[in-house]
Design an enzyme around this catalytic site. Structure first.
Site, PDB file in Angstrom:
ATOM      1  CG  LEU A 139      49.881  95.332  -3.452  1.00  0.00           C
ATOM      2  CD1 LEU A 139      48.617  95.653  -4.243  1.00  0.00           C
ATOM      3  CD2 LEU A 139      49.935  93.857  -3.108  1.00  0.00           C
ATOM      4  CG  ASP A 140      56.027  92.731  -6.434  1.00  0.00           C
ATOM      5  OD1 ASP A 140      56.622  93.237  -5.471  1.00  0.00           O
ATOM      6  OD2 ASP A 140      56.093  91.526  -6.743  1.00  0.00           O
ATOM      7  CE  LYS A 141      55.890 100.568 -13.157  1.00  0.00           C
ATOM      8  NZ  LYS A 141      57.070 101.118 -13.904  1.00  0.00           N
ATOM      9  NE  ARG A 249      56.871  88.629  -9.830  1.00  0.00           N
ATOM     10  CZ  ARG A 249      57.465  89.779 -10.164  1.00  0.00           C
ATOM     11  NH1 ARG A 249      57.341  90.837  -9.372  1.00  0.00           N
ATOM     12  NH2 ARG A 249      58.158  89.859 -11.275  1.00  0.00           N
TER      13      ARG A 249
END
Length: 330
Positions: A139-141, A249
């Site tokens: 997962l993205d930060k 995104r």
């Protein structure tokens, strides 16, 4: 003293640094010794010399020189008691095969440039060596929500294969600036990486690409609008059919309805009521196939800071049917 060994890199170890791969396999061998063995050419990958920070890939063969027997070792956990308690507090489910976390926004999944505190580094709290849990996806930060790790090589390999073959079903919740039109559909096209920075995916930027462009990958996302706050913002459920870096995104920004709080992929619309201080993207639901049985379905509650934004915009989790949402995304 052990003899020379040759070990093949597993799918779940793809992209690992040599020194970290070594630490997981042989926790009793010090980092200093690994660096020394690399300098002397005693550790080799597919017959070639490597450095401790070199990266290995699935299928490569690593030559392991004779090593000392484990003997007396320092305690397994060098983590602080606070970090051990913290990472265990993130667990929302576990069984013999996996551990599921509700990862908070701001906690990186892996280390990278200037990132020393990350979930992968905290997995020492759950075991060592081959018993140490391993990542199977990312997962993205700044994305919160469900993230799972595998227990042991066999379970990790099966779970990683399920992700790679798109047999898992993931549902994300996002707050978009504005309202996507139409309110239900698919977003698809090609994208590629404009820059790369090792495992630090937040330093990568994805851009639109044409079919046949170098590095271009097809990306497909299904979405449905769950709720609206006038024309200022909307609550959107998203299913990434493919799994490209920053896919959700990029896709919402391409529609002119970027995710609230996204500083990298933006649109022309202003954030409503100055709420865009954090990325409003949450991995809400994960469905994992299980051999010979029903799929395992996991859900992660919204973190308090994100729920407050939902409440401010008038979005209520209690008033929706997640079953209907899943059917719309199928």
């Amino acid at each position: 003293m052990s003899g020379v060994q040759t070990i093949k890199v597993e799918a779940t170890e793809d992209g690992s640094r040599v020194d970290r791969w070594f630490k997981r396999r042989f926790p009793h061998v010090s980092a200093i010794m690994v660096q020394k063995l690399c300098r002397k050419g005693q550790i080799r990958v597919d017959g070639g010399r490597v450095k401790g920070d070199s990266r290995v890939h699935e299928g490569q063969e690593i030559r392991i020189p004779p090593l000392p027997e484990p003997g007396e070792r320092p305690p397994v956990n060098r983590m602080s008691d606070e970090d051990i308690a913290y990472v265990k507090s993130l667990v929302i489910y576990q069984d013999d095969e996996l551990i599921a976390f509700n990862k908070p926004a701001g906690l990186a999944v892996q280390g990278g440039s200037k990132t020393t505190r990350h979930l992968d580094g905290m997995l020492d709290a759950f075991g060592e060596g081959l018993d140490r849990p391993r990542l199977v996806h990312r997962l993205d930060k700044d994305t919160s929500g469900i993230l799972i790790v595998g227990k042991g090589p066999k379970a990790t390999a099966r779970l990683a294969k399920a992700f790679q073959s798109h047999k898992t079903r993931k549902t994300y919740w996002a707050i978009a600036i504005g309202v996507p039109k139409p309110k239900m559909g698919e977003i698809k096209g090609f994208m590629r990486k404009a820059a790369a920075s090792g495992v630090d995916s937040e330093r990568e930027t994805m851009v639109a690409a044409g079919h046949g462009d170098e590095g271009a990958q097809h990306a497909l996302t299904r979405y449905v609008v769950i709720g609206e706050a006038g024309q200022k913002a909307s609550w959107v459920a998203l299913r990434p059919v493919t799994g490209r870096t920053h896919q959700l995104r990029v896709h919402l920004a391409a529609m002119g309805t970027a995710i609230l709080g996204d500083k990298k992929y933006t649109c022309h619309r202003p954030a409503p009521e100055d709420l865009g201080r954090r990325l409003c993207l949450h991995a809400r639901r994960l469905e994992i196939p299980r051999p010979g049985g029903k799929p395992l379905v996991l859900t992660a509650d919204l973190p308090p800071a994100l729920k407050k934004i939902y409440d401010t915009l008038g979005f209520s989790v209690k008033e929706i049917s997640e079953t209907d949402i899943e059917e719309d995304l199928a």
